[in-house]
Design a protein around this motif. Structure first.
Motif, short mmCIF file in Angstrom:
data_model
loop_
_atom_site.label_atom_id
_atom_site.label_comp_id
_atom_site.label_asym_id
_atom_site.label_seq_id
_atom_site.Cartn_x
_atom_site.Cartn_y
_atom_site.Cartn_z
N ARG A 181 0.79 -1.27 0.07
CA ARG A 181 0.07 0.01 -0.13
C ARG A 181 0.80 1.26 0.06
NH1 ARG A 181 -5.21 2.18 1.41
NH2 ARG A 181 -5.99 -0.02 1.68
N GLU A 182 2.12 1.15 0.82
CA GLU A 182 2.80 2.34 0.61
C GLU A 182 3.70 2.64 -0.49
OE1 GLU A 182 7.07 3.69 3.08
OE2 GLU A 182 5.75 2.29 3.94
N ALA A 183 4.17 1.54 -0.94
CA ALA A 183 5.11 1.56 -1.94
C ALA A 183 4.55 1.77 -3.53
CB ALA A 183 6.24 0.62 -1.99
N TRP A 184 3.27 0.81 -3.49
CA TRP A 184 2.74 0.69 -4.85
C TRP A 184 1.25 0.72 -4.62
CZ3 TRP A 184 5.71 -3.94 -3.13
CH2 TRP A 184 6.97 -3.68 -3.18
N PRO A 185 0.62 1.90 -4.19
CA PRO A 185 -0.69 2.04 -3.69
C PRO A 185 -1.53 1.47 -4.94
CG PRO A 185 0.19 4.19 -4.42
CD PRO A 185 1.36 3.19 -4.26
N TRP A 186 -2.50 0.94 -4.48
CA TRP A 186 -3.84 0.55 -5.35
C TRP A 186 -4.85 1.35 -5.59
CZ3 TRP A 186 -2.76 -2.45 -0.72
CH2 TRP A 186 -3.62 -2.23 0.47
N THR A 187 -5.47 1.24 -6.79
CA THR A 187 -6.68 1.66 -7.14
C THR A 187 -7.79 0.74 -7.21
OG1 THR A 187 -5.47 3.65 -8.30
CG2 THR A 187 -7.90 3.09 -9.01
#
Length: 196
Positions: A176-182
């Protein structure tokens, strides 16, 4: 899209069916910092995989078209890897069962060191328990890329609470921090015949 781009994409893990995404219009815009990675979560058939393929294809096509002879363009060094994670998970288990340890080390090194790593369909793999071999590889891989600041682009049909159940809160928190999702919403376009 240049034919050389299609050839190069097939060398990093994209199959013939997946390459069909490049001839379709984008189904939705991508938001967030593309250069650092991102995730797409949502129901099956909403175009998550296709959208990431389109972004990767567009990026590589720019490289190809700026070469002196596009038809002979080479892949940038350690550019990207595309992995269908459920398939890769089973292959890793088969490789370790056959004693192909050096091959696994080489494969994981390529995944850890590439500029952009694409992980498709996280959470759909067969997990045999907490000590599942491929689960350990994935956790280590994501942890390594998190610590080195390398981009990961990923898709999953699972909601966040189920991702935590499968991978653990530490890894999901780092994702979530490094590669946040949509969240991608919509109906299954395969069932309705919009995409193959």
């Amino acid at each position: 899209m240049h034919t050389r781009t299609l050839q190069l994409l097939s060398t990093i893990g994209l199959g013939k069916h997946e390459l069909q995404a490049l001839s379709a219009p984008p189904l939705f815009p991508l938001s967030g910092p593309l250069e650092t990675g991102l995730g797409l979560i949502g129901p099956t058939g909403t175009g998550k995989t296709w959208r990431l393929i389109q972004a990767l294809g567009a990026d590589l096509d720019v490289h190809v078209l700026t070469q002196p002879v596009p038809a002979e363009a080479k892949m940038p060094f350690r550019y990207a890897r595309w992995i269908n994670w459920p398939d890769a998970s089973e292959k890793l288990k088969g490789m370790v069962a056959k004693g192909f340890h050096a091959d696994i080390v080489d494969l994981v090194d390529a995944w850890e060191s590439c500029c952009m790593l694409f992980l498709d369909d996280l959470g759909q793999e067969r997990i045999t328990g907490e000590n599942d071999y491929s689960l350990g590889i994935l956790r280590s891989l994501l942890d390594q890329r998190y610590r080195t600041g390398r981009a990961v682009y990923w898709t999953s049909n699972l909601p966040p609470k189920d991702l935590v159940r499968v991978y653990g809160s530490r890894i999901v928190s780092r994702m979530r921090e490094a590669w946040p999702w949509t969240a991608v919403k919509g109906h299954d376009m395969r069932v309705s015949g919009v995409v193959a």
